[in-house]
Structure formats: structure tokens, C-alpha cells
Design a protein around this motif. Structure first.
Motif, PDB file in Angstrom:
ATOM      1  N   VAL A  30      29.169  26.535  28.570  1.00 18.63           N
ATOM      2  CA  VAL A  30      29.993  26.860  29.981  1.00 18.63           C
ATOM      3  C   VAL A  30      30.980  25.851  30.020  1.00 18.63           C
ATOM      4  N   LEU A  31      32.182  26.352  30.141  1.00 16.99           N
ATOM      5  CA  LEU A  31      33.448  25.475  30.484  1.00 16.99           C
ATOM      6  C   LEU A  31      33.639  25.327  31.793  1.00 16.99           C
ATOM      7  N   TYR A  32      33.706  26.613  32.498  1.00 14.82           N
ATOM      8  CA  TYR A  32      34.157  26.579  34.036  1.00 14.82           C
ATOM      9  C   TYR A  32      33.345  27.700  34.704  1.00 14.82           C
TER      10      TYR A  32
ATOM     11  N   ILE B  55      43.134  43.804  36.273  1.00 15.46           N
ATOM     12  CA  ILE B  55      42.644  43.432  37.520  1.00 15.46           C
ATOM     13  C   ILE B  55      41.278  44.120  37.818  1.00 15.46           C
ATOM     14  N   TYR B  56      40.265  42.956  38.134  1.00 14.30           N
ATOM     15  CA  TYR B  56      38.875  43.407  38.310  1.00 14.30           C
ATOM     16  C   TYR B  56      38.872  43.366  39.918  1.00 14.30           C
ATOM     17  N   LYS B  57      38.311  44.583  40.309  1.00 12.02           N
ATOM     18  CA  LYS B  57      38.637  44.767  41.849  1.00 12.02           C
ATOM     19  C   LYS B  57      36.993  44.817  42.637  1.00 12.02           C
ATOM     20  N   ASN B  58      37.303  44.262  43.826  1.00 10.33           N
ATOM     21  CA  ASN B  58      36.074  44.200  44.773  1.00 10.33           C
ATOM     22  C   ASN B  58      34.889  43.526  44.109  1.00 10.33           C
ATOM     23  N   ILE B  59      35.001  42.582  43.495  1.00 13.72           N
ATOM     24  CA  ILE B  59      33.876  41.830  42.897  1.00 13.72           C
ATOM     25  C   ILE B  59      33.089  41.220  43.821  1.00 13.72           C
ATOM     26  N   ASN B  60      31.455  41.519  43.544  1.00 13.49           N
ATOM     27  CA  ASN B  60      30.774  41.022  44.758  1.00 13.49           C
ATOM     28  C   ASN B  60      30.657  39.412  44.753  1.00 13.49           C
ATOM     29  N   GLU B  61      30.664  38.998  46.015  1.00 12.93           N
ATOM     30  CA  GLU B  61      30.846  37.228  46.095  1.00 12.93           C
ATOM     31  C   GLU B  61      29.859  36.530  45.676  1.00 12.93           C
ATOM     32  N   SER B  62      28.818  37.205  45.378  1.00 11.71           N
ATOM     33  CA  SER B  62      27.528  36.299  44.714  1.00 11.71           C
ATOM     34  C   SER B  62      27.844  36.345  43.207  1.00 11.71           C
ATOM     35  N   LYS B  63      28.905  37.038  42.838  1.00 13.78           N
ATOM     36  CA  LYS B  63      28.952  37.011  41.062  1.00 13.78           C
ATOM     37  C   LYS B  63      29.764  35.540  41.113  1.00 13.78           C
ATOM     38  N   ILE B  64      29.319  34.646  39.969  1.00 12.35           N
ATOM     39  CA  ILE B  64      30.139  33.547  39.598  1.00 12.35           C
ATOM     40  C   ILE B  64      30.785  34.036  38.220  1.00 12.35           C
ATOM     41  N   ILE B  65      31.818  34.065  38.039  1.00  9.66           N
ATOM     42  CA  ILE B  65      32.689  34.187  36.845  1.00  9.66           C
ATOM     43  C   ILE B  65      32.644  33.054  36.017  1.00  9.66           C
ATOM     44  N   GLN B  66      32.347  33.142  34.749  1.00 15.64           N
ATOM     45  CA  GLN B  66      31.797  31.887  33.785  1.00 15.64           C
ATOM     46  C   GLN B  66      32.851  31.973  32.625  1.00 15.64           C
TER      47      GLN B  66
END
Length: 299
Positions: free
Chosen positions: A223-225, A205-216
Motif C-alpha cells: 500500500v502506497l497511499y 469520474i467515479y460517482k457518489n462513492i460511499n464515504e466508508s470506502k478507502i481508495i488505495q
């Protein structure tokens, strides 16, 4: 026909591209298929129950009001089944709200629950799920409303199963320097991998991720997603690997872990406290392709 309602499911077809469509099972309001230009993007177990007898293994199940199993026996969610009840009750199809992009809504409230579940969860609530299908893009938005007179607490999670060709070639990026809880060893630490790779069972579980981060999700440099989140600060990354897959009766084929990875945005590190009359909204946006974005040290 852009929106086709059947007895047990709803099918959306992109009016700009008939080879792009989404299938939503009314049971659990679970997205069980997302074809983009004729190519399936979600992993669905071949043994998944699609008859309403149990939650669907694969696609995008909805987790509410508890993630996993509540450990506090005094908490109102403690008697609920694993991952709550949103994924194992039949939602009401509310209809289409927009033509381009196609947008539809599903609703769940106390009137849709079994008597047994109502006894376990006595709060008045309304869930509205909004699904939007556009070119190379799928949005899912959840609105939780407390329509009663008592406050309640909840978790939310979009339990998204992505389809991949070979998990050993896949990387999940932009979680470096992120605080995480490893559920396999029961410890918290800072993620130091520039990109996450998979060679054994994985459950963090990755916590409190900044909303500006795009998980790829990246496969051999492609890049798939791309996953963008709104008001969903946490993300679970999961692959069951060999032993766990063998132990799940509805996980087929047993080698299916090679072809999937779960990247699940939600609010699960802590619970949302929702006062009477208040609403809470969370959204995930999945887009396909594009450039690799390296985002590190964003706090």
C-alpha cells in the motif's frame, strides 16, 4: 523552524521528523511537494511553472468553481478558464493555527482576484484552505463560504498527483461496483474491475462513492497511499499515457506518465448549490502504508 514563510511559498516541517515536510506555493495555494521520511510522495512536472505564469502541472492543484469546462453557455461559470480560477490566483497566507500536528491556513476571496476574473465571477465568496501535516499523513480541507447575497453553484476538486515508481505495477482499489463516467468514450457504466490497472490512457469520474470506502493506491502488493474523503463524493482517476503527455507543453519528461497517477476526490458529478450566508466543507486525508483493505458491495 516548523513553519517558514518565503515570498512565494510556505514550507512546513514536521517537528517530530525534520525529513518530513510540505511545500505550498502561494500561487494557487498549490502543494508542490510532500516529502515523507525524505521520500517525495507527489509528482511534479519538470516543466511546471512555479512563477505564477500558469497553473502548476503536478502536486495538488485546487479546482474551483468549475471542473473542466462548463458546457452550458448560460451558466455563470461558462466564461471561466478550464478548472476555474482557484489554481491560478495568489492566495493569502493566513498563518499557523496549531503546532502538533502543524496546521496552516490560506485564504482566497474577491479581493485576491484580478479585475478580469471578478467580471467573470461576480459572486462574493471566501475560500479557506487548511493544510495539516502529521506523521505519515497529509490532510487538506476546503471551506467555501457564500458571503454575498446571491446563491451560487460550484464544483470542487483536489487534483492530486501521486508519485509512483512504475504505473504498470500500480493498482487503484475499492472502486468495484461503482458508477463511473468514462471521459474518453463518453459513456457511463458500472466499474467491474476488482482493482484498476493502467496500460493506456485513463480518465474516469467515479460517482457518489460511499464515504466508508478507502481508495488505495497499491504497488506490487504494498500500500502506497490511502485516501479517505469527507463530503467529497466523487473521484477522478487519471493517467495521460503517451499521446496526451506529448501534447501537454508543461508535462516533462514526456515519459513522466510512468511515474504518476491522479486520484482526485471532489464534488464534480453535480454542482453544490450554496445559498447566501452558508458554508460547505470538504476534506481529503492521505496516509501512507498500512494493510490492503478489500471493500466491495458497500452502498
Amino acid at each position: 523552524m516548523p513553519v517558514e514563510e518565503l515570498d512565494d511559498k510556505v514550507i512546513l516541517t514536521n517537528p517530530n521528523d525534520s525529513s518530513s515536510k510540505v511545500t505550498i506555493l502561494k500561487y494557487g495555494a498549490t502543494i508542490i511537494s510532500w516529502e515523507n521520511k525524505g521520500e517525495e510522495k507527489l509528482w511534479l512536472s519538470k516543466a511546471a511553472k512555479l512563477d505564477g505564469s500558469k497553473p502548476v502541472r503536478g502536486g495538488i492543484p485546487l479546482v474551483f468553481p468549475i471542473f473542466g469546462k462548463q458546457k452550458d453557455s448560460n451558466h455563470p461559470t461558462s466564461k471561466l478558464p478550464q478548472h476555474g480560477f482557484a489554481r491560478n490566483n495568489t492566495w493569502e497566507f493566513l498563518g499557523q493555527t496549531n503546532e502538533s500536528p502543524i496546521i496552516v491556513q490560506f485564504g482566497l476571496g474577491p479581493e485576491n482576484l484580478s479585475e478580469e476574473t471578478r467580471q467573470l465571477w461576480p459572486f462574493d465568496f471566501t475560500l479557506i484552505l487548511t493544510i495539516s501535516l502529521d506523521d505519515n499523513k497529509l490532510n487538506t480541507t476546503i471551506e467555501v463560504e457564500n458571503s454575498g447575497k446571491q446563491e451560487f453553484e460550484f464544483n470542487w476538486l483536489f487534483h492530486t498527483y501521486y508519485k509512483v515508481e512504475d504505473i504498470t505495477d500500480v493498482l487503484v482499489s475499492n472502486l468495484i461496483d461503482q458508477n463511473c463516467f468514462d471521459q474518453l468514450i463518453g459513456e457511463s457504466y458500472i466499474e467491474k474491475a476488482p482493482a484498476i490497472s493502467f496500460h493506456e490512457e485513463f480518465d474516469r469520474i467515479y460517482k457518489n462513492i460511499n464515504e466508508s470506502k478507502i481508495i488505495q493506491v497499491i504497488d506490487k502488493g504494498k500500500v502506497l497511499y490511502n485516501l479517505k474523503r469527507n463530503n467529497l463524493p466523487d473521484s477522478v482517476v487519471w493517467n495521460p499515457w503517451i499521446k496526451k503527455s506529448e501534447g501537454m507543453g508543461d508535462f516533462e519528461p514526456k515519459t513522466g506518465y510512468h511515474n504518476m497517477v491522479c486520484v482526485e476526490p471532489g464534488h464534480v458529478n453535480s454542482m453544490v448549490l450554496l445559498p447566501p450566508g452558508e458554508k460547505w466543507i470538504g476534506e481529503q486525508e492521505i496516509s501512507i502504508g498500512g494493510e490492503i483493505k478489500v471493500q466491495s458491495n458497500i452502498y
